[in-house]
Design an enzyme around this catalytic site. Sequence first.
Site, PDB file in Angstrom:
ATOM      1  N   SER A 163      13.170  -0.653 -12.369  1.00  0.00           N
ATOM      2  CA  SER A 163      14.592  -0.366 -12.251  1.00  0.00           C
ATOM      3  C   SER A 163      14.950   0.916 -13.007  1.00  0.00           C
ATOM      4  O   SER A 163      14.453   1.991 -12.663  1.00  0.00           O
ATOM      5  CB  SER A 163      15.401  -1.578 -12.724  1.00  0.00           C
ATOM      6  OG  SER A 163      16.764  -1.456 -12.407  1.00  0.00           O
ATOM      7  N   ASP A 172      18.752  -5.410  -2.154  1.00  0.00           N
ATOM      8  CA  ASP A 172      19.009  -4.633  -3.365  1.00  0.00           C
ATOM      9  C   ASP A 172      19.842  -3.425  -2.975  1.00  0.00           C
ATOM     10  O   ASP A 172      19.505  -2.725  -2.013  1.00  0.00           O
ATOM     11  CB  ASP A 172      17.659  -4.190  -3.957  1.00  0.00           C
ATOM     12  CG  ASP A 172      17.767  -3.493  -5.298  1.00  0.00           C
ATOM     13  OD1 ASP A 172      18.874  -3.122  -5.718  1.00  0.00           O
ATOM     14  OD2 ASP A 172      16.715  -3.320  -5.946  1.00  0.00           O
ATOM     15  N   HIS A 213      17.364  -7.670  -6.396  1.00  0.00           N
ATOM     16  CA  HIS A 213      16.917  -6.824  -7.505  1.00  0.00           C
ATOM     17  C   HIS A 213      16.469  -7.706  -8.674  1.00  0.00           C
ATOM     18  O   HIS A 213      17.234  -8.546  -9.165  1.00  0.00           O
ATOM     19  CB  HIS A 213      18.065  -5.918  -7.940  1.00  0.00           C
ATOM     20  CG  HIS A 213      17.677  -4.866  -8.925  1.00  0.00           C
ATOM     21  ND1 HIS A 213      17.205  -3.635  -8.544  1.00  0.00           N
ATOM     22  CD2 HIS A 213      17.683  -4.859 -10.282  1.00  0.00           C
ATOM     23  CE1 HIS A 213      16.951  -2.915  -9.617  1.00  0.00           C
ATOM     24  NE2 HIS A 213      17.231  -3.637 -10.693  1.00  0.00           N
TER      25      HIS A 213
END
Length: 327
Positions: free
Chosen positions: A164, A267, A297
């Site tokens: 991320s 996501d 996510h």
Amino acid sequence: MSSNVLNPEIAAILAKLPARPKGRLPIEQQRAGFAMMMAGMHAGLAPHLPNESEYTVEDHTVPVEGGEIKVRSVVPKGGENFPLLVWFHGGGWALGDIDMDDYYLRIISVKLKVSTVNVEYRLAPEFLFPTGINDAYAGLKWAAENAKALSVSLSNGFIVGGTSAGGNLAASVSLLARDDAFFKDRPLTGQLLIIPSVVHIDANVDVYRTELLSMEENKDAPSLDADAVRQFNEMLQAPPEDPRFSVLLAESHANLPPAYIQVSGLDPLRDEGILYEKVLRNAGVKTQIIVYPGLPHGGHGFLTTSIATKFNKDTRDGIRWLLSGHV
């Protein structure tokens, strides 16, 4: 399964959890919730930890502008000349710490015979852009300078990776290192980009507008929605077009190290990860990408699900692929 239909195993787990509060939460409350989630992941990983006799772990201090940061090394025992993985945790540049992926990296280090260095960069909103990327880059340079003490031979593999926001930092330091004489004789050999953010939510991406649809399609996705992406971007205060943040918009992506990219289908960041792989490939960079339909996510953290099992196996296989030309 469509990318934006929630995976049924994940759906069953989320149905048993408390509903996520509506609206934006104070950062302290977000950090507390994030810490609880990480504690659950640690509990799931604990049975898989290698015996402490199989590795050494040590915290180190790295001086940076305005202070110092901590990095944690994990070095497998019983060998030398290991490849190196420098790691940056996720959390929207505002959440998480060096303990977040600690168990995971201990497992990776021993299983794959890779020395790892986990960098604890300073977080927003207390520390605004570019503090975090500067810290990440300082940690990367420290790792390169201390290769011998880490039982590392950089010629056997020198990878950066993260999840991320950590994937954003890994992609960013890859660009910085490519253009830095410091790394001329010790270049990065791979980048592991897991559900990465690669472009600011407010950046001018008109040229890609038909390829970046997931921020709208998945705007209400579980675990990370579009408003949360905006909040994290706003807290960091990075200029939207700065290539140290919006790596997708870098002037050139040529001569970057091979990239292994994992993308969650449900996501808001889905399409930028897919597009970044295309941009890298078109620039002559070796790439591999896997998209996981129905996975939100961070959903690979639900370790008991079959999709998370596959995701995490793929991550290990991706590291092996990145190292395949070097060991």
